[in-house]
Design a protein around this motif. Structure first.
Motif, PDB file in Angstrom:
ATOM      1  N   GLN A   2      42.238  54.886  43.709  1.00  6.81           N
ATOM      2  CA  GLN A   2      41.804  53.568  43.996  1.00  6.81           C
ATOM      3  C   GLN A   2      41.089  53.164  42.735  1.00  6.81           C
ATOM      4  OE1 GLN A   2      39.882  52.985  47.831  1.00  6.81           O
ATOM      5  NE2 GLN A   2      41.800  52.162  48.565  1.00  6.81           N
ATOM      6  N   MET A   3      40.940  51.911  42.360  1.00  7.07           N
ATOM      7  CA  MET A   3      40.087  51.285  41.367  1.00  7.07           C
ATOM      8  C   MET A   3      39.787  49.913  41.741  1.00  7.07           C
ATOM      9  SD  MET A   3      41.308  51.958  37.197  1.00  7.07           S
ATOM     10  CE  MET A   3      40.146  51.566  35.917  1.00  7.07           C
ATOM     11  N   PRO A   4      38.420  49.641  41.236  1.00  5.23           N
ATOM     12  CA  PRO A   4      37.876  48.419  41.290  1.00  5.23           C
ATOM     13  C   PRO A   4      38.701  47.248  40.171  1.00  5.23           C
ATOM     14  CG  PRO A   4      35.991  49.869  41.166  1.00  5.23           C
ATOM     15  CD  PRO A   4      37.150  50.467  41.047  1.00  5.23           C
ATOM     16  N   ILE A   5      39.192  46.231  41.082  1.00  5.06           N
ATOM     17  CA  ILE A   5      39.942  45.413  40.171  1.00  5.06           C
ATOM     18  C   ILE A   5      39.418  44.963  38.924  1.00  5.06           C
ATOM     19  CG2 ILE A   5      39.126  43.437  41.408  1.00  5.06           C
ATOM     20  CD1 ILE A   5      42.633  43.870  40.110  1.00  5.06           C
ATOM     21  N   VAL A   6      37.950  44.647  38.876  1.00  6.55           N
ATOM     22  CA  VAL A   6      37.319  44.452  37.643  1.00  6.55           C
ATOM     23  C   VAL A   6      37.598  45.313  36.831  1.00  6.55           C
ATOM     24  CG1 VAL A   6      35.118  43.763  36.561  1.00  6.55           C
ATOM     25  CG2 VAL A   6      35.744  42.645  38.921  1.00  6.55           C
ATOM     26  N   ALA A  10      36.542  39.073  33.801  1.00  6.21           N
ATOM     27  CA  ALA A  10      37.251  39.436  35.035  1.00  6.21           C
ATOM     28  C   ALA A  10      36.997  38.493  36.320  1.00  6.21           C
ATOM     29  CB  ALA A  10      37.013  41.045  35.022  1.00  6.21           C
ATOM     30  N   ARG A  11      35.469  38.866  36.365  1.00  3.44           N
ATOM     31  CA  ARG A  11      35.141  38.231  37.656  1.00  3.44           C
ATOM     32  C   ARG A  11      35.346  36.557  37.733  1.00  3.44           C
ATOM     33  NH1 ARG A  11      30.574  41.110  36.179  1.00  3.44           N
ATOM     34  NH2 ARG A  11      30.305  43.123  37.255  1.00  3.44           N
ATOM     35  N   ARG A  12      34.930  36.154  36.524  1.00  7.34           N
ATOM     36  CA  ARG A  12      35.559  34.636  36.525  1.00  7.34           C
ATOM     37  C   ARG A  12      36.884  34.478  36.787  1.00  7.34           C
ATOM     38  NH1 ARG A  12      37.688  31.606  32.532  1.00  7.34           N
ATOM     39  NH2 ARG A  12      37.449  33.281  30.950  1.00  7.34           N
ATOM     40  N   LEU A  13      37.876  35.037  36.060  1.00  2.00           N
ATOM     41  CA  LEU A  13      39.248  34.727  36.365  1.00  2.00           C
ATOM     42  C   LEU A  13      39.733  35.078  37.848  1.00  2.00           C
ATOM     43  CD1 LEU A  13      41.071  36.227  33.061  1.00  2.00           C
ATOM     44  CD2 LEU A  13      41.020  33.832  33.904  1.00  2.00           C
ATOM     45  N   ILE A  14      39.106  36.165  38.403  1.00  2.00           N
ATOM     46  CA  ILE A  14      39.239  36.550  39.704  1.00  2.00           C
ATOM     47  C   ILE A  14      38.852  35.195  40.627  1.00  2.00           C
ATOM     48  CG2 ILE A  14      38.530  38.013  41.831  1.00  2.00           C
ATOM     49  CD1 ILE A  14      38.651  40.349  39.563  1.00  2.00           C
ATOM     50  N   SER A  15      37.743  34.705  40.289  1.00  2.00           N
ATOM     51  CA  SER A  15      37.161  33.596  41.190  1.00  2.00           C
ATOM     52  C   SER A  15      38.206  32.196  40.987  1.00  2.00           C
ATOM     53  CB  SER A  15      35.816  33.314  40.694  1.00  2.00           C
ATOM     54  OG  SER A  15      34.919  34.368  40.978  1.00  2.00           O
ATOM     55  N   GLN A  16      38.632  32.238  39.893  1.00  2.00           N
ATOM     56  CA  GLN A  16      39.616  31.192  39.764  1.00  2.00           C
ATOM     57  C   GLN A  16      40.933  31.291  39.991  1.00  2.00           C
ATOM     58  OE1 GLN A  16      39.497  30.721  35.691  1.00  2.00           O
ATOM     59  NE2 GLN A  16      37.266  29.620  35.422  1.00  2.00           N
ATOM     60  N   TYR A  44      48.061  41.269  42.389  1.00  2.00           N
ATOM     61  CA  TYR A  44      48.266  42.774  42.210  1.00  2.00           C
ATOM     62  C   TYR A  44      49.514  42.899  43.274  1.00  2.00           C
ATOM     63  CZ  TYR A  44      47.695  47.754  41.766  1.00  2.00           C
ATOM     64  OH  TYR A  44      47.973  49.107  41.663  1.00  2.00           O
ATOM     65  N   GLN A  45      50.356  43.320  42.686  1.00  2.00           N
ATOM     66  CA  GLN A  45      51.611  43.729  43.604  1.00  2.00           C
ATOM     67  C   GLN A  45      52.178  42.269  44.464  1.00  2.00           C
ATOM     68  OE1 GLN A  45      53.285  46.128  42.737  1.00  2.00           O
ATOM     69  NE2 GLN A  45      53.173  47.466  44.506  1.00  2.00           N
ATOM     70  N   GLY A  46      51.934  41.097  43.578  1.00  2.00           N
ATOM     71  CA  GLY A  46      52.532  39.867  44.025  1.00  2.00           C
ATOM     72  C   GLY A  46      51.393  39.348  45.191  1.00  2.00           C
ATOM     73  N   LYS A  47      50.179  40.041  45.312  1.00  2.00           N
ATOM     74  CA  LYS A  47      49.260  39.311  46.079  1.00  2.00           C
ATOM     75  C   LYS A  47      47.941  38.775  45.452  1.00  2.00           C
ATOM     76  CE  LYS A  47      50.592  41.727  50.226  1.00  2.00           C
ATOM     77  NZ  LYS A  47      50.189  42.743  51.270  1.00  2.00           N
ATOM     78  N   LYS A  48      47.649  37.661  45.567  1.00  2.00           N
ATOM     79  CA  LYS A  48      46.525  37.212  44.623  1.00  2.00           C
ATOM     80  C   LYS A  48      45.252  37.904  45.134  1.00  2.00           C
ATOM     81  CE  LYS A  48      46.417  32.936  43.633  1.00  2.00           C
ATOM     82  NZ  LYS A  48      46.809  31.568  43.700  1.00  2.00           N
ATOM     83  N   VAL A  49      44.356  38.211  44.310  1.00  2.00           N
ATOM     84  CA  VAL A  49      43.052  38.733  44.426  1.00  2.00           C
ATOM     85  C   VAL A  49      41.940  37.969  44.204  1.00  2.00           C
ATOM     86  CG1 VAL A  49      41.471  40.599  43.713  1.00  2.00           C
ATOM     87  CG2 VAL A  49      43.883  40.990  43.691  1.00  2.00           C
ATOM     88  N   THR A  50      41.041  37.624  45.078  1.00  2.00           N
ATOM     89  CA  THR A  50      40.217  36.866  45.132  1.00  2.00           C
ATOM     90  C   THR A  50      38.807  37.117  45.357  1.00  2.00           C
ATOM     91  OG1 THR A  50      40.415  36.220  47.555  1.00  2.00           O
ATOM     92  CG2 THR A  50      41.544  34.542  46.013  1.00  2.00           C
ATOM     93  N   LEU A  92      50.474  44.348  37.746  1.00  2.00           N
ATOM     94  CA  LEU A  92      49.160  43.700  37.869  1.00  2.00           C
ATOM     95  C   LEU A  92      49.369  42.315  36.908  1.00  2.00           C
ATOM     96  CD1 LEU A  92      46.062  43.336  38.073  1.00  2.00           C
ATOM     97  CD2 LEU A  92      45.888  44.697  35.764  1.00  2.00           C
ATOM     98  N   ARG A  93      48.917  41.109  37.205  1.00  2.00           N
ATOM     99  CA  ARG A  93      49.376  39.916  36.564  1.00  2.00           C
ATOM    100  C   ARG A  93      47.845  39.384  36.369  1.00  2.00           C
ATOM    101  NH1 ARG A  93      53.534  34.923  37.541  1.00  2.00           N
ATOM    102  NH2 ARG A  93      52.603  33.810  35.893  1.00  2.00           N
ATOM    103  N   CYS A  94      47.589  38.759  34.937  1.00  2.00           N
ATOM    104  CA  CYS A  94      46.124  38.192  34.791  1.00  2.00           C
ATOM    105  C   CYS A  94      46.653  36.926  33.895  1.00  2.00           C
ATOM    106  CB  CYS A  94      45.390  38.990  33.951  1.00  2.00           C
ATOM    107  SG  CYS A  94      43.694  38.395  33.622  1.00  2.00           S
ATOM    108  N   GLY A  95      46.284  35.734  34.574  1.00  2.00           N
ATOM    109  CA  GLY A  95      46.644  34.501  34.068  1.00  2.00           C
ATOM    110  C   GLY A  95      48.200  34.254  34.003  1.00  2.00           C
ATOM    111  N   LYS A  96      48.487  33.521  33.085  1.00  2.00           N
ATOM    112  CA  LYS A  96      50.106  33.178  33.212  1.00  2.00           C
ATOM    113  C   LYS A  96      50.742  34.051  32.286  1.00  2.00           C
ATOM    114  CE  LYS A  96      49.077  28.077  33.456  1.00  2.00           C
ATOM    115  NZ  LYS A  96      49.468  26.631  33.048  1.00  2.00           N
ATOM    116  N   ARG A  97      50.383  34.823  31.396  1.00  2.00           N
ATOM    117  CA  ARG A  97      50.980  35.502  30.407  1.00  2.00           C
ATOM    118  C   ARG A  97      50.788  36.903  30.151  1.00  2.00           C
ATOM    119  NH1 ARG A  97      49.719  31.064  27.452  1.00  2.00           N
ATOM    120  NH2 ARG A  97      47.996  32.157  26.203  1.00  2.00           N
ATOM    121  N   PHE A  98      49.938  37.439  30.959  1.00  2.00           N
ATOM    122  CA  PHE A  98      49.515  38.782  31.105  1.00  2.00           C
ATOM    123  C   PHE A  98      50.155  39.844  32.091  1.00  2.00           C
ATOM    124  CE2 PHE A  98      47.466  42.800  31.464  1.00  2.00           C
ATOM    125  CZ  PHE A  98      47.076  43.528  30.210  1.00  2.00           C
ATOM    126  N   PHE A  99      51.126  40.694  31.878  1.00  2.00           N
ATOM    127  CA  PHE A  99      51.417  41.428  32.958  1.00  2.00           C
ATOM    128  C   PHE A  99      51.363  43.019  32.479  1.00  2.00           C
ATOM    129  CE2 PHE A  99      53.704  37.336  33.351  1.00  2.00           C
ATOM    130  CZ  PHE A  99      54.131  37.446  34.900  1.00  2.00           C
TER     131      PHE A  99
END
Length: 385
Positions: free
Chosen positions: A321-325, A340-346, A351-357, A371-378
């Motif tokens: 396991q690994m902290p998402i941040v 990282a925290r800002r993007l998660i909060s937004q 991760y695996q198709g499920k939004k992390v909040t 793992l997907r971050c923003g619109k373009r990072f996979f």
């Protein structure tokens, strides 16, 4: 009127003067077109490409481009359009950046019709007496009529003495390379006109000055700049250039079409399709048609059809396991844990198709997890074998 005059002045803001340019074109001589760039960052961006495209137009009809690399002036920092003094760039970094500039410029320019100059080759030999001699050619009153200096002076903001010398040095470059024409942004007008004055004082014909519009960055409001983070670098991967272009507003899309390619967008056209056409044209500039089509296909797979990219970077971790941040920082999706925290909060992380909040959430390291971050990072995440 020379038949090429209208073509070569299309998309410009000012030409000083059109009559002089017409005479130069009609003379039949091979003209020397100057463009200066200070290597204050490692990469050129789309804003620089605007000038390079205009230079290429002149090359296409047989003229010579003079690319002046400001290895000396970069150590001062161009104050044009600035309301503060530019931070000092170390000499070692300037030289390192400069090595990449010519290679990038030749993505657009014809190498055989380009001469490269380093202004350190003449300013590095300038004596204190000669430098002060340049200063005797211009009054402080003249310099304070420059809009940026005037604004800073009236606002009681600091203007350092070395900044006042920058316009003089850029102007002297024109004398040293014997430019017939100089091309630059509207914020360079004062410096380029000063170049005309210096050339006349040295017995040369004054250069024609051509100013181009300022290209707004991705935010649509400020000049494109690496330091502002609103740029598209010309060495970025095709899919990144395509994706960034697709993120701009419809208004900016129309503006870029006009400024970069001289095209008016049909008011009845589909904005999304026109934006894809723009993105394809920009990628084609730097990588060719084939790569542009690939970038468009990939964008449509991921964003229109909601499919995963065909290629994505893969990372392996020994933890179960690994902290998402920590994961976001480890794969390079963000530069810091706070980002990282800002993007998660937004809601910009999944991760695996499920939004992390939850910024405290930990994810399981599973085979072929996405793992997907923003619109373009996979990124594809796997456990270490």
């Amino acid at each position: 009127m020379h038949p090429l005059l209208k073509i070569l002045t299309r998309g410009t803001e000012q030409v000083i003067s059109e009559e002089e340019l017409d005479k130069l074109l009609s003379s039949g001589k091979k003209l020397r077109i100057k463009f200066g760039v200070d290597p204050t960052s490692a990469n050129l961006h789309l804003g620089h490409a605007l000038s390079l495209l205009k230079l290429k137009q002149f090359q296409d009809v047989g003229h010579q481009v003079l690319l002046v690399i400001g290895d000396f002036t970069a150590s001062i920092g161009d104050p044009s359009g600035r309301n503060t003094t530019r931070p000092l760039v170390p000499k070692e970094q300037i030289l390192k950046n400069a090595q990449t500039y010519t290679e990038q410029a030749f993505k657009i320019l014809d190498k055989e019709q380009t001469e490269i100059f380093w202004n350190g080759s003449w300013f590095g030999r300038l004596s204190a007496e000669e430098l002060l001699g340049l200063g005797r050619r211009v009054t402080v009153n003249q310099l304070l009529h420059r809009q940026d200096f005037h604004d800073r002076f009236t606002a009681d903001q600091s203007i350092f003495l070395h900044e006042l010398f920058y316009p003089l040095l850029q102007a002297w470059d024109s004398v040293m390379v014997k430019a017939d024409i100089e091309i630059g942004g509207r914020d360079q007008l004062f410096n380029m006109l000063l170049g005309r004055d210096f050339q006349k004082e040295e017995g040369q014909n004054p250069q024609v000055v051509i100013t181009l519009p300022i290209l707004e960055g991705l935010d649509g409001s400020r000049k494109m700049s690496k330091s502002l983070g609103n740029d598209i670098g010309i060495t970025e991967p095709p899919k990144e250039i395509f994706g960034k272009t697709m993120s701009i507003s419809d208004w900016l899309m129309k503006r870029w079409f006009l400024v970069l390619f001289g095209e008016e967008v049909d008011p009845h056209a589909n904005p999304m399709e026109e934006k894809k056409r723009l993105a394809e044209k920009i990628v084609t500039l730097f990588y060719g048609k084939e790569e542009a089509i690939k970038a468009r296909t990939e964008f449509e797979r991921v964003f229109s059809k909601k499919e995963l990219p065909e290629e994505m970077p893969e990372f392996c971790f020994s933890q179960k396991q690994m902290p998402i941040v920590e994961l976001l920082v480890a794969v390079g999706a963000v530069k810091s844990k706070s980002e990282a925290r800002r993007l998660i909060s937004q809601g910009g992380v999944s991760y695996q198709g499920k939004k992390v909040t939850d910024v405290h959430h930990s994810v399981e390291i599973q085979p072929d997890a996405v793992l997907r971050c923003g619109k373009r990072f996979f990124a594809r995440i796997n456990p270490s074998s």
